[in-house]
Design a protein around this motif. Structure first.
Motif, PDB file in Angstrom:
ATOM      1  N   GLY A 141      64.315  -0.859  59.068  1.00 48.66           N
ATOM      2  CA  GLY A 141      64.853  -0.297  60.306  1.00 48.66           C
ATOM      3  C   GLY A 141      63.860  -0.315  61.449  1.00 48.66           C
ATOM      4  N   PRO A 142      64.254   0.298  62.600  1.00 51.10           N
ATOM      5  CA  PRO A 142      63.400   0.294  63.793  1.00 51.10           C
ATOM      6  C   PRO A 142      62.033   0.903  63.502  1.00 51.10           C
ATOM      7  CG  PRO A 142      65.587   1.122  64.293  1.00 51.10           C
ATOM      8  CD  PRO A 142      65.505   1.016  62.811  1.00 51.10           C
ATOM      9  N   GLU A 143      61.026   0.333  64.116  1.00 52.07           N
ATOM     10  CA  GLU A 143      59.664   0.808  63.873  1.00 52.07           C
ATOM     11  C   GLU A 143      59.397   2.083  64.656  1.00 52.07           C
ATOM     12  OE1 GLU A 143      55.019  -0.701  64.165  1.00 52.07           O
ATOM     13  OE2 GLU A 143      56.654  -2.037  64.707  1.00 52.07           O
ATOM     14  N   PRO A 144      59.029   3.154  63.946  1.00 55.07           N
ATOM     15  CA  PRO A 144      58.636   4.374  64.650  1.00 55.07           C
ATOM     16  C   PRO A 144      57.174   4.286  65.070  1.00 55.07           C
ATOM     17  CG  PRO A 144      58.476   4.704  62.305  1.00 55.07           C
ATOM     18  CD  PRO A 144      58.935   3.280  62.504  1.00 55.07           C
ATOM     19  N   GLU A 145      56.668   5.340  65.621  1.00 51.10           N
ATOM     20  CA  GLU A 145      55.237   5.408  65.871  1.00 51.10           C
ATOM     21  C   GLU A 145      54.535   5.435  64.525  1.00 51.10           C
ATOM     22  OE1 GLU A 145      51.794   5.377  68.036  1.00 51.10           O
ATOM     23  OE2 GLU A 145      53.846   5.275  68.803  1.00 51.10           O
ATOM     24  N   PRO A 146      53.711   4.418  64.207  1.00 48.20           N
ATOM     25  CA  PRO A 146      53.102   4.373  62.871  1.00 48.20           C
ATOM     26  C   PRO A 146      52.152   5.543  62.644  1.00 48.20           C
ATOM     27  CG  PRO A 146      52.138   2.688  64.287  1.00 48.20           C
ATOM     28  CD  PRO A 146      53.297   3.264  65.041  1.00 48.20           C
ATOM     29  N   ARG A 147      52.059   5.985  61.408  1.00 51.23           N
ATOM     30  CA  ARG A 147      51.156   7.085  61.076  1.00 51.23           C
ATOM     31  C   ARG A 147      49.706   6.674  61.170  1.00 51.23           C
ATOM     32  NH1 ARG A 147      51.804  11.584  58.703  1.00 51.23           N
ATOM     33  NH2 ARG A 147      49.979  11.235  57.368  1.00 51.23           N
ATOM     34  N   SER A 148      49.425   5.388  60.964  1.00 52.59           N
ATOM     35  CA  SER A 148      48.045   4.903  61.020  1.00 52.59           C
ATOM     36  C   SER A 148      48.054   3.450  61.450  1.00 52.59           C
ATOM     37  CB  SER A 148      47.355   5.052  59.658  1.00 52.59           C
ATOM     38  OG  SER A 148      48.026   4.277  58.684  1.00 52.59           O
ATOM     39  N   LEU A 149      46.882   2.960  61.850  1.00 51.53           N
ATOM     40  CA  LEU A 149      46.785   1.574  62.285  1.00 51.53           C
ATOM     41  C   LEU A 149      47.134   0.625  61.144  1.00 51.53           C
ATOM     42  CD1 LEU A 149      46.044  -0.387  64.557  1.00 51.53           C
ATOM     43  CD2 LEU A 149      43.662  -0.301  63.734  1.00 51.53           C
ATOM     44  N   GLN A 150      46.705   0.971  59.942  1.00 46.77           N
ATOM     45  CA  GLN A 150      46.993   0.147  58.767  1.00 46.77           C
ATOM     46  C   GLN A 150      47.458   1.028  57.616  1.00 46.77           C
ATOM     47  OE1 GLN A 150      43.598  -2.332  57.752  1.00 46.77           O
ATOM     48  NE2 GLN A 150      44.441  -4.010  58.960  1.00 46.77           N
ATOM     49  N   ALA A 151      48.581   0.674  57.025  1.00 47.52           N
ATOM     50  CA  ALA A 151      49.021   1.338  55.803  1.00 47.52           C
ATOM     51  C   ALA A 151      48.192   0.824  54.627  1.00 47.52           C
ATOM     52  CB  ALA A 151      50.505   1.059  55.571  1.00 47.52           C
ATOM     53  N   PRO A 152      48.223   1.504  53.476  1.00 42.72           N
ATOM     54  CA  PRO A 152      47.526   0.974  52.301  1.00 42.72           C
ATOM     55  C   PRO A 152      47.983  -0.446  51.978  1.00 42.72           C
ATOM     56  CG  PRO A 152      48.184   3.241  51.916  1.00 42.72           C
ATOM     57  CD  PRO A 152      48.809   2.837  53.216  1.00 42.72           C
ATOM     58  N   VAL A 153      47.121  -1.185  51.314  1.00 43.46           N
ATOM     59  CA  VAL A 153      47.379  -2.595  51.042  1.00 43.46           C
ATOM     60  C   VAL A 153      48.683  -2.791  50.269  1.00 43.46           C
ATOM     61  CG1 VAL A 153      46.545  -4.602  49.747  1.00 43.46           C
ATOM     62  CG2 VAL A 153      44.972  -3.294  51.179  1.00 43.46           C
ATOM     63  N   SER A 154      49.004  -1.882  49.361  1.00 42.12           N
ATOM     64  CA  SER A 154      50.220  -2.042  48.564  1.00 42.12           C
ATOM     65  C   SER A 154      51.470  -2.076  49.431  1.00 42.12           C
ATOM     66  CB  SER A 154      50.327  -0.923  47.530  1.00 42.12           C
ATOM     67  OG  SER A 154      50.278   0.353  48.150  1.00 42.12           O
ATOM     68  N   PHE A 155      51.424  -1.472  50.626  1.00 45.79           N
ATOM     69  CA  PHE A 155      52.536  -1.549  51.571  1.00 45.79           C
ATOM     70  C   PHE A 155      52.460  -2.845  52.372  1.00 45.79           C
ATOM     71  CE2 PHE A 155      52.224   2.858  50.558  1.00 45.79           C
ATOM     72  CZ  PHE A 155      53.509   3.380  50.687  1.00 45.79           C
ATOM     73  N   ARG A 156      51.257  -3.202  52.783  1.00 45.82           N
ATOM     74  CA  ARG A 156      51.107  -4.350  53.688  1.00 45.82           C
ATOM     75  C   ARG A 156      51.438  -5.677  53.002  1.00 45.82           C
ATOM     76  NH1 ARG A 156      45.200  -2.788  54.887  1.00 45.82           N
ATOM     77  NH2 ARG A 156      44.984  -4.959  55.545  1.00 45.82           N
ATOM     78  N   VAL A 157      51.211  -5.757  51.687  1.00 49.33           N
ATOM     79  CA  VAL A 157      51.422  -7.042  50.990  1.00 49.33           C
ATOM     80  C   VAL A 157      52.813  -7.160  50.387  1.00 49.33           C
ATOM     81  CG1 VAL A 157      48.964  -7.214  50.459  1.00 49.33           C
ATOM     82  CG2 VAL A 157      50.526  -6.206  48.774  1.00 49.33           C
ATOM     83  N   ALA A 158      53.689  -6.200  50.655  1.00 47.68           N
ATOM     84  CA  ALA A 158      55.023  -6.218  50.027  1.00 47.68           C
ATOM     85  C   ALA A 158      55.746  -7.541  50.262  1.00 47.68           C
ATOM     86  CB  ALA A 158      55.866  -5.054  50.543  1.00 47.68           C
ATOM     87  N   GLY A 159      55.662  -8.070  51.468  1.00 45.16           N
ATOM     88  CA  GLY A 159      56.338  -9.329  51.764  1.00 45.16           C
ATOM     89  C   GLY A 159      55.798 -10.479  50.949  1.00 45.16           C
ATOM     90  N   HIS A 160      54.480 -10.566  50.849  1.00 46.84           N
ATOM     91  CA  HIS A 160      53.880 -11.658  50.096  1.00 46.84           C
ATOM     92  C   HIS A 160      54.214 -11.558  48.609  1.00 46.84           C
ATOM     93  CE1 HIS A 160      51.529 -11.650  53.810  1.00 46.84           C
ATOM     94  NE2 HIS A 160      51.199 -12.897  53.528  1.00 46.84           N
ATOM     95  N   VAL A 161      54.185 -10.346  48.077  1.00 44.51           N
ATOM     96  CA  VAL A 161      54.458 -10.146  46.650  1.00 44.51           C
ATOM     97  C   VAL A 161      55.895 -10.536  46.319  1.00 44.51           C
ATOM     98  CG1 VAL A 161      54.680  -8.398  44.846  1.00 44.51           C
ATOM     99  CG2 VAL A 161      52.700  -8.370  46.390  1.00 44.51           C
ATOM    100  N   ASN A 162      56.842 -10.054  47.097  1.00 47.36           N
ATOM    101  CA  ASN A 162      58.247 -10.328  46.804  1.00 47.36           C
ATOM    102  C   ASN A 162      58.616 -11.772  47.111  1.00 47.36           C
ATOM    103  OD1 ASN A 162      58.367  -7.666  46.093  1.00 47.36           O
ATOM    104  ND2 ASN A 162      59.386  -6.985  47.962  1.00 47.36           N
ATOM    105  N   ALA A 163      57.983 -12.361  48.128  1.00 42.30           N
ATOM    106  CA  ALA A 163      58.221 -13.782  48.406  1.00 42.30           C
ATOM    107  C   ALA A 163      57.740 -14.636  47.232  1.00 42.30           C
ATOM    108  CB  ALA A 163      57.511 -14.198  49.690  1.00 42.30           C
ATOM    109  N   HIS A 164      56.644 -14.222  46.617  1.00 42.59           N
ATOM    110  CA  HIS A 164      56.148 -14.975  45.474  1.00 42.59           C
ATOM    111  C   HIS A 164      57.121 -14.896  44.302  1.00 42.59           C
ATOM    112  CE1 HIS A 164      53.334 -16.995  42.905  1.00 42.59           C
ATOM    113  NE2 HIS A 164      53.272 -15.962  42.070  1.00 42.59           N
TER     114      HIS A 164
END
Length: 506
Positions: free
Chosen positions: A284-307
């Motif tokens: 859904g729409p991006e809210p104001e993020p809680r932090s500049l970077q989420a933990p890696v397990s969130f950030r790599v979700a696209g790469h993991v599922n694409a694989h």
């Protein structure tokens, strides 16, 4: 009406009816093959022994019983049996390869196989112990009921039931087969004595008398691994969508920065770009993020599922090659019997292993995200997603179950084709163990569903404790959870909730 073997899908085929033109083509091939056999030239497994005994020529009297004997001496498996849906996929895989014409079997045998498939009953096929070049041991069990040998399981609606010998029971008037019990649950599965008559949809099917070439044809190639892999591929397609949806829920509920899923970050990779698009749409729409970077397990979700999706596509291509290529040996090709090596299932084994590893990695990343969902510094919610941290433990034990499950999963990632051994006095001196590889994939699917259920339960609880709205594209999934899992206001046996999710949602 099936006009072409490509129309048969081991994952979805229902009642099967073969077109007359297809049967006529099979009959013509069979007639030509029988004429070729009249020359008396040695044909492996037809007028000779098999394996290291292929040097032995058989008399005409020996040949008349040889094809049935091939099944008798090789049915050395025992429980645990394949669940009925996988056993059915083996039968359909065998039918698909017969319809290429390479086996040169009679239309009578083909129709017998179709009748067994349509009956809904399935052979008891061992899930383990296929230590030979090809699949001779499990295929001997699969083919036995066609000729009045072995045991049958009744139809079942349960797709995910674990294969156990205790599920198979005999009528009280017959001898109990290996792995069966006389007791059990209130409504146990029952095996039919294949030595009497085979149960079919509209009556009984008498045992079939195998003619030249038909016994070895039933044992040839890798139709079982291919059929099972096709079935499991269909399940991974659904699981991949669930992995994406649950990851998107985690991304949304913690307010993760959406930068890692931007289309520009997928340059040169269409599969990854499509996965990024799914995550953005679902989260859904991006809210104001809680932090500049989420933990890696969130950030790599696209790469993991694409694989996962990429390796799934590679396995589906390998399955297609297994069904369209030459896997019989000997195969009847252009008027001659040709010895081949199409039974060497390295293609299937390698891509089953590859997909198993991709699922294990996805489960590990899911388990890592679940751990972060219990952390107030990541979510801004209560510790361990408990309503009252301290008096309540929250979902911390859910994470512990996921950790144990991923530990089980890691042991499935040893490549199956790296260990070879000699059998048949050295005639068969390498194997790929593709039967084992597809079994590992089945187990990886089962366990990955469990870790996905653990993360999904945590995502639902996080939304319940958060002021963040549920994204529109995830509302159906969350509602499906709510339909079977009551609100979590206190500690309780959460294993029951996970079972409901696995049974009704995932």
């Amino acid at each position: 009406m099936i006009n072409d073997p490509a129309e048969l899908d081991p994952a979805s085929a229902d009642f099967i009816e073969l077109a007359p033109a297809l049967l006529e083509r099979m009959a013509a091939i069979r007639a030509a093959a029988l004429q070729t056999l009249e020359s008396g030239e040695p044909v492996y497994g037809v007028n000779t022994g098999m394996g290291n005994l292929s040097k032995v020529r058989l008399t005409e009297a020996e040949q008349r019983v040889h094809q049935r004997n091939l099944l008798l001496g090789r049915a050395v498996g025992s429980p645990p049996w394949l669940p009925p849906d996988e056993a059915r996929a083996v039968l359909i895989g065998r039918l698909k390869t017969f319809l290429t014409g390479d086996s040169a079997v009679s239309i009578g045998l083909i129709q017998q196989l179709v009748a067994l498939i349509n009956s809904g009953h399935t052979p008891t096929i061992p899930s383990e112990g296929a230590g030979s070049a090809g699949e001779i041991i499990p295929l001997a069990h699969a083919a036995g009921p066609l000729v009045g040998l072995g045991w049958l399981q009744p139809p079942t609606a349960s797709e995910n039931r674990a294969p156990t010998g205790a599920e198979v029971r005999m009528p009280t008037s017959a001898t109990t087969p290996p792995g069966a019990t006389s007791g059990g649950s209130a409504s146990p599965a029952r095996a039919v004595d294949g030595g009497a008559e085979l149960r079919r949809a509209d009556g009984f099917l008498p045992a079939f008398v195998l003619a030249p070439k038909e016994g070895i044809a039933l044992l040839a190639g890798t139709p079982g691994a291919a059929g099972r892999a096709a079935l499991h591929a269909s399940r991974v397609r659904r699981l991949a969508d669930q992995l994406t949806a649950v990851a998107a829920g985690a991304i949304a509920v913690v307010g993760a920065n959406r930068d890692p899923y931007q289309a520009l970050a997928a340059r040169g990779d269409d599969v990854l770009a499509a996965e990024f698009g799914r995550l953005r749409e679902l989260a859904g729409p991006e809210p104001e993020p809680r932090s500049l970077q989420a933990p890696v397990s969130f950030r790599v979700a696209g790469h993991v599922n694409a694989h996962v999706r990429r390796t799934l596509q590679q396995l589906e291509e390998a399955v297609e090659r297994a069904f369209t290529g030459v896997t019989d040996s000997p195969a009847y090709l252009d008027g001659d019997f040709v010895g081949t090596a199409g039974f060497h299932g390295i293609d299937l084994a390698a891509y089953c292993d590859h997909l198993t590893t991709a699922l294990v990695h996805a489960a590990e990343v899911s388990t890592a995200r679940l751990h972060r969902l219990l952390d107030p510094s990541v979510t801004g919610l209560t510790a361990q997603l408990a309503r009252e941290p301290g008096p309540q433990a929250g979902l911390v034990a859910i994470h512990k179950r996921a950790v144990a499950t991923t530990h089980q999963l890691r042991r499935l990632t040893l490549p199956t084709a790296i260990s070879t051994a000699e059998t048949s006095n050295g005639q068969e001196d390498v194997q790929t163990f593709s039967w084992e590889a597809v079994g590992n994939l089945a187990e990886a699917i089962r366990l990955t569903r469990q870790t996905t259920a653990c993360e999904l339960l945590a995502v639902r609880q996080a939304f319940a404790l958060s002021a963040r709205p549920i994204p529109p594209r995830l509302q159906d999934l969350i509602q499906a959870v709510d339909d079977v899992v009551p609100p979590i206001d206190a500690d309780r046996p959460f294993g029951e909730d996970l079972t409901r999710l696995l049974t009704n949602v995932l």
